[in-house]
Design a protein around this motif. Sequence first.
Motif, PDB file in Angstrom:
ATOM      1  N   THR A 190       0.843  -1.208   0.000  1.00 34.19           N
ATOM      2  CA  THR A 190       0.000   0.000   0.000  1.00 34.19           C
ATOM      3  C   THR A 190       0.872   1.250   0.000  1.00 34.19           C
ATOM      4  O   THR A 190       0.603   2.207  -0.739  1.00 34.19           O
ATOM      5  CB  THR A 190      -0.946  -0.026   1.229  1.00 34.19           C
ATOM      6  OG1 THR A 190      -1.727  -1.213   1.147  1.00 34.19           O
ATOM      7  CG2 THR A 190      -1.846   1.181   1.272  1.00 34.19           C
ATOM      8  N   THR A 229      -4.598  -3.727   4.551  1.00 31.96           N
ATOM      9  CA  THR A 229      -5.589  -3.648   3.476  1.00 31.96           C
ATOM     10  C   THR A 229      -6.581  -4.784   3.682  1.00 31.96           C
ATOM     11  O   THR A 229      -6.190  -5.931   3.935  1.00 31.96           O
ATOM     12  CB  THR A 229      -4.889  -3.774   2.103  1.00 31.96           C
ATOM     13  OG1 THR A 229      -3.916  -2.742   2.019  1.00 31.96           O
ATOM     14  CG2 THR A 229      -5.869  -3.667   0.947  1.00 31.96           C
ATOM     15  N   ASP A 278      -4.284  -3.083  -5.312  1.00 35.60           N
ATOM     16  CA  ASP A 278      -3.521  -3.282  -4.081  1.00 35.60           C
ATOM     17  C   ASP A 278      -4.240  -4.375  -3.275  1.00 35.60           C
ATOM     18  O   ASP A 278      -5.353  -4.147  -2.797  1.00 35.60           O
ATOM     19  CB  ASP A 278      -3.518  -1.950  -3.320  1.00 35.60           C
ATOM     20  CG  ASP A 278      -2.825  -2.047  -1.978  1.00 35.60           C
ATOM     21  OD1 ASP A 278      -2.095  -3.022  -1.744  1.00 35.60           O
ATOM     22  OD2 ASP A 278      -3.027  -1.118  -1.151  1.00 35.60           O
TER      23      ASP A 278
HETATM   24 MG   LIG Z   1      -1.898  -2.906   2.195  1.00 37.70          MG
END
Ligand SMILES: [Mg+2]
Length: 260
Positions: free
Chosen positions: A67, A85, A108
């Motif tokens: 990220t 995430t 991502d």
């Molecule tokens: Mg991440």
Amino acid sequence: MSVLPPVRKDRIISQFPKCFNKGAALNTDDEFHSKVKTACQQQRTGTVGRFKISKVIVVGDLAVGKTCLINRFCKDVFDKNYKATIGVDFEMERFEVLGVPFSLQLWDTAGQERFKCIASTYYRGAQAVIIVFDLTDVASLEHTRQWLEDAMKENDPTSVLLFLVGTKKDLSSPAQYTLIEQDAIKLADQMKAEYWAVSALSGENVTEFFFRVASLTFEANVLAELEKSGSRRIGEVVQINSNPNSLYATSKKKQPNCCQ
Ligand SMILES: [Mg+2]
Ligand SMILES: Nc1nc2c(ncn2[C@@H]2O[C@H](COP(=O)(O)OP(=O)(O)OP(=O)(O)O)[C@@H](O)[C@H]2O)c(=O)[nH]1
């Protein structure tokens, strides 16, 4: 009429970006492929530049810095606090390569095991796969084989461009870096991936890396379009005359008039 604003000045690619390490590169050319340059000059890039958005997936262990890498490039920010995430996120990045608009959709994905099954449903249809590891954590490099295998279950290995990226370069000492780089280059070579080492904290090599991803993906797309079109010119409209008489009329004209 175009509804999109112009591409940002710092996303314009007019020179072929260099690889990071010639020992583990997808190609070591100094320039874009001559066929690609000609096609761009003549605006014969087909669907590339008009409708095509290339999907790029970013995979790797939890907390390796996926990220942060994307955020450094897309938003020029860095967050030192870890926020996992959940599932997936994506960012769109618009480029102009050799005068042709070109977009990358950067996916991502989550590294945490419990979110992996959600994330893996987004792997399909990737044109490039970025496998990330932490340069200070050798286990994360070892796990990249598994990430590659998982990503390839959903994709065509013959057409996907692979990148093996070591992050957190700012945290590794020169001695530690040299050691892990040797292993990473060996692994990249086996995977047929291009190796990069970056730092999202300092920004080192981040723009260079994504320019390389955009350029190689763009080049592969244009070459595929050229191949698909074969000898026919890309973008050319093939007109099929629906009147069968016209063909007859043409050949008739050429026929000698035997009644004369
Ligand atoms: Mg991440
Ligand atoms: N020093 C340093 N720290 C970094 C760098 N990149 C990421 N980090 C830190 O590493 C931690 C994890 O970064 P993330 O980018 O969230 O990791 P991730 O791979 O997205 O993790 P998941 O979403 O759980 O898969 C955060 O605390 C970041 O601040 C870097 O280049 N240098």
